[in-house]
Design a protein around this motif. Structure first.
Motif, PDB file in Angstrom:
ATOM      1  N   VAL A  78      38.587 -16.720  39.568  1.00 34.14           N
ATOM      2  CA  VAL A  78      37.677 -16.836  38.431  1.00 34.14           C
ATOM      3  C   VAL A  78      36.253 -16.597  38.920  1.00 34.14           C
ATOM      4  CG1 VAL A  78      36.810 -18.304  36.582  1.00 34.14           C
ATOM      5  CG2 VAL A  78      39.210 -18.487  37.295  1.00 34.14           C
ATOM      6  N   TYR A  79      35.619 -15.559  38.390  1.00 39.68           N
ATOM      7  CA  TYR A  79      34.224 -15.284  38.720  1.00 39.68           C
ATOM      8  C   TYR A  79      33.336 -16.029  37.731  1.00 39.68           C
ATOM      9  CZ  TYR A  79      35.724 -11.530  41.830  1.00 39.68           C
ATOM     10  OH  TYR A  79      36.297 -10.812  42.845  1.00 39.68           O
ATOM     11  N   ALA A  83      37.434 -21.152  33.549  1.00 41.45           N
ATOM     12  CA  ALA A  83      37.494 -20.325  32.345  1.00 41.45           C
ATOM     13  C   ALA A  83      38.793 -20.544  31.585  1.00 41.45           C
ATOM     14  CB  ALA A  83      37.361 -18.848  32.706  1.00 41.45           C
ATOM     15  N   GLY A  84      38.724 -21.258  30.472  1.00 44.65           N
ATOM     16  CA  GLY A  84      39.855 -21.372  29.562  1.00 44.65           C
ATOM     17  C   GLY A  84      41.147 -21.830  30.203  1.00 44.65           C
ATOM     18  N   GLY A  85      41.102 -22.763  31.124  1.00 44.09           N
ATOM     19  CA  GLY A  85      42.318 -23.255  31.743  1.00 44.09           C
ATOM     20  C   GLY A  85      42.673 -22.561  33.037  1.00 44.09           C
ATOM     21  N   TYR A  86      42.000 -21.471  33.363  1.00 41.77           N
ATOM     22  CA  TYR A  86      42.271 -20.762  34.605  1.00 41.77           C
ATOM     23  C   TYR A  86      41.353 -21.264  35.715  1.00 41.77           C
ATOM     24  CZ  TYR A  86      45.082 -17.330  32.071  1.00 41.77           C
ATOM     25  OH  TYR A  86      46.047 -16.725  31.334  1.00 41.77           O
ATOM     26  N   VAL A  87      41.919 -21.467  36.876  1.00 46.45           N
ATOM     27  CA  VAL A  87      41.153 -21.871  38.045  1.00 46.45           C
ATOM     28  C   VAL A  87      41.624 -21.044  39.235  1.00 46.45           C
ATOM     29  CG1 VAL A  87      40.751 -24.233  37.235  1.00 46.45           C
ATOM     30  CG2 VAL A  87      42.811 -23.712  38.565  1.00 46.45           C
ATOM     31  N   ASN A  88      40.826 -21.020  40.289  1.00 44.01           N
ATOM     32  CA  ASN A  88      41.235 -20.298  41.490  1.00 44.01           C
ATOM     33  C   ASN A  88      42.528 -20.886  42.040  1.00 44.01           C
ATOM     34  OD1 ASN A  88      38.927 -18.713  41.337  1.00 44.01           O
ATOM     35  ND2 ASN A  88      37.755 -20.020  42.713  1.00 44.01           N
TER      36      ASN A  88
END
Length: 262
Positions: A78-79, A83-88
């Motif tokens: 994720v840059y 973001a919306g539930g997304y993580v590295n």
């Protein structure tokens, strides 16, 4: 994870100074609803609205890329934060079987079935894009192991009026959609206003990496690419209010390929 909420009612009494306690007004705490939704996110339907439980994309090209991302364990970058539930998160390495052989399938689409995820010195992100395009039915896509090679071929076709299946845009001219390619390069979009011969050379020589767009929402483009963090990885890139690629650390955006073939 099974969690049981208390069965009793939880109410708040609000009582103005001039009213007796028997007339207090019972109000449900909004926090109870918030708590229930949060707990449901551990395994309930709420988790299906974002993040890693997303439904597969409808676009054929995006769907092929999305399935490969899932096959490789959903590696994600994720840059710009969360973001919306997304993580590295990390995925499965290209060096592990059967995924090393899967990379061999990508290379096979470019005429090199002898190479795989354990072949040294053979970056396979271009082969991944070529394989995805062919698998999704874009038979006119010029398969190649290098991004610059197929991008320059697409440019030549468009310039000579031989094909409109794929159109090249500068990053500030077009808003990517699922199935398109987003590409960065060391010279940025300098090809856009160059002569045809110079544009071809710049695209061929300076293209660095392309990802397949799988979704656009929440202020981000979700795009899947190969040979990223030694896996098939989804990157989330920020976009501006027009839906166009925004400045991204570590990326010098070069062009967007509009995919009309699928």
């Amino acid at each position: 994870m099974n969690l049981r909420l208390p069965s009793g009612d939880v109410r708040v009494c609000w009582q103005p100074a001039d009213l007796p306690s028997s007339r207090c007004i019972g109000l449900w705490l909004p926090a109870i609803l918030l708590l229930a939704l949060t707990l449901a996110g551990c395994g309930g339907s709420a988790s299906r609205s974002y993040g890693y439980a997303d439904n597969p994309p409808a676009d054929p090209t995006a769907l092929v890329a999305w399935r490969e991302w899932t096959r490789f364990g959903r590696s994600t970058v994720v840059y710009g934060g969360h973001a919306g539930g997304y993580v590295n998160r990390a995925g499965v390495s290209e060096h592990s079987e059967p995924l090393s052989s899967r990379v061999g399938d990508y290379w096979g689409s470019c005429g090199h079935p002898e190479w795989n995820g354990n072949t040294r010195g053979r970056p396979w992100s271009g082969a991944f894009v070529s394989w995805v395009m062919r698998q999704s039915g874009a038979g006119s896509f010029p398969v190649a192991g290098r991004h610059g090679q197929y991008l320059a071929a697409l440019y030549d076709r468009e310039f000579r009026g031989r094909s409109t299946a794929f159109l090249l845009h500068a990053p500030d001219e077009y808003s990517p959609k699922p199935g398109d390619l987003v590409c960065d390069g060391t010279a940025g979009p300098s090809w856009r206003h160059a002569s045809p011969a110079m544009a071809h050379r710049r695209i061929d020589n300076t293209a660095r990496h392309c990802d397949v767009v799988t979704d656009v929402r929440g202020g981000y483009i979700q795009a899947v690419g190969g040979n990223v963090k030694s896996s098939v990885t989804m990157s989330l890139y920020p976009i501006d209010r027009r839906g166009r690629l925004a400045p991204t650390p570590g990326k010098l955006w070069m062009l967007v390929v509009e995919n009309r073939a699928t």
